[in-house]
Design a protein around this motif. Sequence first.
Motif, PDB file in Angstrom:
ATOM      1  N   THR A  10       9.711   4.432  -2.972  1.00 50.69           N
ATOM      2  CA  THR A  10       8.416   5.110  -2.845  1.00 50.69           C
ATOM      3  C   THR A  10       7.274   4.102  -2.901  1.00 50.69           C
ATOM      4  O   THR A  10       6.958   3.575  -3.975  1.00 50.69           O
ATOM      5  N   THR A  61       0.885  -1.168   0.000  1.00 50.46           N
ATOM      6  CA  THR A  61       0.000   0.000   0.000  1.00 50.46           C
ATOM      7  C   THR A  61       0.927   1.224   0.000  1.00 50.46           C
ATOM      8  O   THR A  61       2.092   1.118  -0.364  1.00 50.46           O
ATOM      9  N   ASN A  62       0.414   2.357   0.444  1.00 45.97           N
ATOM     10  CA  ASN A  62       1.297   3.523   0.557  1.00 45.97           C
ATOM     11  C   ASN A  62       1.950   3.612   1.935  1.00 45.97           C
ATOM     12  O   ASN A  62       2.567   4.613   2.272  1.00 45.97           O
ATOM     13  N   ALA A 108       3.426   2.828  -2.972  1.00 46.58           N
ATOM     14  CA  ALA A 108       2.128   3.315  -3.438  1.00 46.58           C
ATOM     15  C   ALA A 108       1.185   2.127  -3.434  1.00 46.58           C
ATOM     16  O   ALA A 108       1.599   0.993  -3.200  1.00 46.58           O
TER      17      ALA A 108
END
Length: 226
Positions: free
Chosen positions: A85, A56-57, A87
């Motif tokens: 990163t 997930t983020n 997301a």
Amino acid sequence: MNHLLRPMRLLALPGAVAMCLGACALAPTAVAPTPAAATPAPAPSAPAAKPFATFTNAATTVQGGTFDGFDYAEKAGDAGLLAVTPAAGAVRVTGFIGTAKGSTWAGIGLTVQGAPSGAQDLSRYTAVRVSLASASAKTLRVRLVGTDAATLASGCYPVFMQAVTPQLRDYDIPMAAFAPEGHCGSNARTTAATLPAVVAIEVADPTVAAQRRDVDFQVGAISLPR
């Protein structure tokens, strides 16, 4: 008398046949029953897979495992991790690989822990299903990581080089396809020896070019088909 009757008997037969033919023509014709349509067999379903890492983020996976980026190079400074990163659905990893200091090997990678409980026995699973994409390379290296720090440091846990495209998609890598890299020699750890205690799955871009190159790849959901 008998001589006169004989022709009449002979003539009566065609009349009887004609009457039968007329009656038979009016009789309904029996129709064979139409066989029932065969029910198509259900399409085979995809093998059941145990989730290993779903992104997930957040900074951890849905399963509670951690993930972290890394860089390595023969000569310090020839590889650099820029960002990891997360997301919904995938983690993007960016960095660079160069040869300014003379490195002949280097890379940027992501280590994904399956769960916070430590090593998992993956010997009953048939493959690693991983979603991958790269905007900067045609192949990514997938590694099974065991519990021995020295084997990991020497890069001798089994790997598979997976061809990828810029579009994120699933790849099924059979466990039997993983093998230690050729430089390992006696330090090589076989897949059979690694699977009973896997702590993480690693994805890396190890491509070294003549000039500095940017690294940009994604790792999506990881699961384990039986």
